[in-house]
Design an enzyme around this catalytic site. Structure first.
Site, PDB file in Angstrom:
ATOM      1  N   TYR A 261      15.637 -11.103  37.468  1.00 27.38           N
ATOM      2  CA  TYR A 261      14.678 -11.024  37.857  1.00 27.38           C
ATOM      3  C   TYR A 261      15.401 -11.295  39.595  1.00 27.38           C
ATOM      4  CZ  TYR A 261      14.667 -13.533  33.252  1.00 27.38           C
ATOM      5  OH  TYR A 261      14.559 -13.656  31.994  1.00 27.38           O
ATOM      6  N   VAL A 279      14.952 -14.835  28.787  1.00 26.70           N
ATOM      7  CA  VAL A 279      14.882 -16.960  29.294  1.00 26.70           C
ATOM      8  C   VAL A 279      15.672 -17.106  27.967  1.00 26.70           C
ATOM      9  CG1 VAL A 279      12.554 -17.390  30.248  1.00 26.70           C
ATOM     10  CG2 VAL A 279      12.575 -16.310  27.838  1.00 26.70           C
TER      11      VAL A 279
HETATM   12  N1  GLU Z   1       8.044 -13.933  26.646  1.00 23.33           N
HETATM   13  C1  GLU Z   1       8.321 -14.564  27.370  1.00 23.33           C
HETATM   14  C2  GLU Z   1       7.504 -14.735  28.899  1.00 23.33           C
HETATM   15  O1  GLU Z   1       7.089 -14.148  28.914  1.00 23.33           O
HETATM   16  C3  GLU Z   1       9.192 -13.274  28.567  1.00 23.33           C
HETATM   17  C4  GLU Z   1      10.396 -14.578  30.330  1.00 23.33           C
HETATM   18  C5  GLU Z   1      11.879 -13.737  30.446  1.00 23.33           C
HETATM   19  O2  GLU Z   1      12.346 -13.550  29.170  1.00 23.33           O
HETATM   20  O3  GLU Z   1      11.947 -13.741  30.951  1.00 23.33           O
HETATM   21  O4  GLU Z   1       7.264 -16.059  29.886  1.00 23.33           O
END
Ligand code: GLU
Length: 420
Positions: A261, A279
């Protein structure tokens, strides 16, 4: 393949049983880290996908897989969780494998965005900044063929399963929960379509993206997937080549610049292992040429990374010297032995001959040109495991030099490692 650590018979994660016995030195190391980090408070379990809010904040597991396919795990090693963003590097790898690097990056950038994972982050060409943020990952999913919905997802699922060494399945509750609420991701899909980089239709790409994020894994699966990238694309448990060595390298590059991130810089400085977090609280880390690591603990810091996961990987990197930019004390020598009898010099090489190793070899061979006692040179490759293209070219050039200087040089390559 060797699945046995010395004196410790074990089975493999493919059977669902990594090594966990207490006395094993690697297990002791991992237990030490787990105990130290387990008390770390702080962080919040993600709840913007409603189903994720049910995760147990105390769940914590760590797994490590060696390049030889030995697996070690401590804590909650069997607890399933959804892979979420950790699917992104693997779908990226698949897209690169199918379309080539340039084509993929005509649709998505390769720059850290410095913004949250769900940011509306498009560059001046209309491309999402990188394939590890949501916008870029949805585009990457859209690039994988074949386009039809069910067919494409099954293809994605089977490739991620090959990385993991077992059949992965979708957690339907998490999938539905995200499909019902993931409108921001739909919006990102439409923006990318408007920018001309998403291969439509948007809903098909977004649905497959939600499904790939909802694949259910354990920390051991993450460690096997990470190890597959770490060793250049061959799953060390099954022996299957999943992607090419070059694709594995591209994937590790993107992970190292964009995988954590908005903390890529800090991560590179303090941990230095290409990684991807998600997440649901997982982190997958892939130390090139070395270990694959998986960590799971749901509470997340402000950047969206697992608090305990970050701490555990920091400890692992620091204490066990896994930073990718560590400098070796001394470069390994490719020369196994040099012996002279009469006017013949016998040079035996060993290991992997890359550019660095070949530079040492040709420097040694060049010395023979000025040494009037040597008229014949043999280079023995019996103990050599492989030759890079650059090394092959360097050795060929040196053999040419020797011939020009009147030194009779032959290469003995009984196993054909030098290739054509
Ligand atoms: N499926 C989640 C989304 O698209 C994944 C986000 C993540 O793990 O950063 O919001």
């Amino acid at each position: 393949m060797d699945h046995l650590a010395h004196g410790h018979p074990r089975t493999t994660p493919a059977d669902g049983h990594p090594a966990t016995e207490e006395g094993h030195p690697v297990i002791r190391v991992l237990e030490g880290i787990r105990e130290e980090v387990a008390d770390l408070a702080g962080g919040v379990v993600a709840d913007y996908i409603p189903e994720l809010a049910h995760a147990d904040p105390e769940a914590f597991g760590i797994a490590v897989v060696s390049p030889h396919g030995r697996a070690y795990a401590v804590g909650e090693t069997d607890r399933p969780f959804t892979i979420q963003s950790i699917s992104k590097p693997f779908v990226y790898a698949l897209a690169v494998e199918e379309r080539g690097l340039d084509d993929v990056h005509a649709h998505v950038g390769a720059e850290p965005s410095g913004e949250p994972f769900n940011a509306i982050s498009l560059d001046e060409r209309g491309r999402p900044e990188n394939p590890m943020i949501n916008a870029g990952a949805i585009v990457t999913t859209s690039l994988v063929g074949p386009g039809e919905r069910g067919v494409r997802f099954e293809h994605l699922r089977s490739v991620l399963s090959a990385f993991a060494g077992r059949e992965l399945v979708v957690d339907e509750a998490v999938y539905r929960s995200e499909a019902e609420t993931g409108h921001r991701n739909r919006a990102l899909g439409y923006l990318s379509l408007a920018g001309g980089v998403l291969v439509g239709p948007v809903e098909a790409a977004v649905q497959d993206y939600f499904r790939q994020c909802a694949l259910s894994v354990t920390v051991v699966d993450l460690a096997v997937m990470a190890a597959t990238l770490a060793v250049g694309g061959v799953n060390p448990l099954t022996g299957e080549r999943v992607v090419s060595q070059r694709t594995a390298r591209h994937t590790l590059s993107i992970m190292s610049s964009c995988g954590m991130y908005d903390r890529a810089g800090e991560w590179g400085l303090r941990v230095g292992i290409p990684a991807k977090s998600g997440v649901s609280g997982g982190i997958l880390a892939s130390a090139p040429g070395a270990f694959g690591v998986g960590v799971f603990s749901p509470p997340l810091d402000e950047a969206g990374n697992s608090v305990r996961g970050v701490a555990a990987l920091g400890r692992l990197s620091d204490d066990y010297d896994l930073h990718m930019l560590r400098t070796p004390a001394e470069p390994p020598s490719p020369v196994h032995s040099v012996t002279r009898s009469g006017d013949t010099l016998d040079v035996r090489l060993r290991g992997e001959i890359d550019f660095l190793a070949a530079e040492q070899v040709v420097s040694r061979l060049a010395e023979t040109i000025d040494d009037t006692r040597v008229r014949t040179v043999t280079v023995e490759l019996e103990r050599v495991s492989g030759f890079s293209d650059a090394a092959r070219a360097l050795l060929a050039a040196e053999l040419h030099e020797l011939a020009e200087a009147g030194v009779d040089a032959t290469v003995r390559d009984p196993r054909g490692v030098r290739g054509a």
